[in-house]
Design a protein around this motif. Sequence first.
Motif: not given
Length: 352
Positions: A16-17, A20, A51, A78, A81, A97, A282
């Motif tokens: 993700g971002d 993350g 994401g 995960l 995001m 998500q 995030t």
Amino acid sequence: MILVSQPNYNIAVLPGDGIGPEVTSAAVAVLDALQSSGPGFSLSYSEHSVGAGEFLKSGNPLPDEAFEACRASHAVLLGAMGLPGVRWPDGREMTPQIDLRERLDLYAGPRPIYLYSADDSPLRGYQPGEIDFVIVRENTEGLFSARGSVQPEDRLSASDVLHLTRKGCERICRYAFEEAMRRRKKCSLVDKANVLPTMVFFREIFDEVAKDFPEVATEHIYVDAAALFLVQRPQSFDVLVTENMFGDILSDLAAGLVGGMGMAPSGDIGTDCAVFQPSHGTAPDIAGQGKANPVGTILSAALMLDWLGEKEAANRIQKAVKMALSNPAHRTPDMGGQESTGSLTKKIIANL
């Protein structure tokens, strides 16, 4: 002699971002260290870009390839995001998500809350383990189900609809009661049945399901009172079940009782698939600096193993976290410490 092959679990990893990727890497490092000791199973990973960052590259925050990989995997790990500045034209943030929860019907959102040290809580007088409960959040209905609604173009008004179904209420209540049976046999419904007809409906179904679990003590608490009681007497709770939005808000408050969002794991669980992630966002302001707290993600990985049926391995991770955090100095900056993401992860691995 008959040789029984050990199971191999395919895990889709969605870093993700923001922070993350950092916390996901920490969790994978713990899982790899666990595997090196021969736990009787193996994990294989496939990593996918999902994401806000992926949206900026491809125009789709949840590409079809990534979604199909999640659906085909045994479980999904995960990171986090979304980015505040990356939004849909209507102003909403990218939330793949939530798309995963809805598209995979991951209806149950368990969010365990556990106090590892008295120093971690803003509340006075609580010792390790005295705050220990699970919020079970309904994930696919409630107020969140209105997030894609079309609003009036004149911008003179806006509305959201809180939608609940009998199926949705019954299965989340049943999940919560089953969780209570594994714990201390108490289940609290958090609602707003003094005002909202949907909550009266939810309460009726909760009481119906309760009849199948006579060993479990029950109570009804209005959501505003629950916010108060979580601060006044958190030790009185075991399992709390609630609607989507209420669960989202209360789980953040609850995380604050035990050190903050970096300490809070979560799962998004359906019948055949599940996603595991920390409850935090995030945190782009600290991304790439090695300051992120990996505990929530590492504990989410333990929840993943437990869901896969590898309970002994899950317990090993949970015990390793508990041992590492028994030293109050072993804390990342969000909790007033000096540990980096990597150094705290290594301390947890050393206790496996």
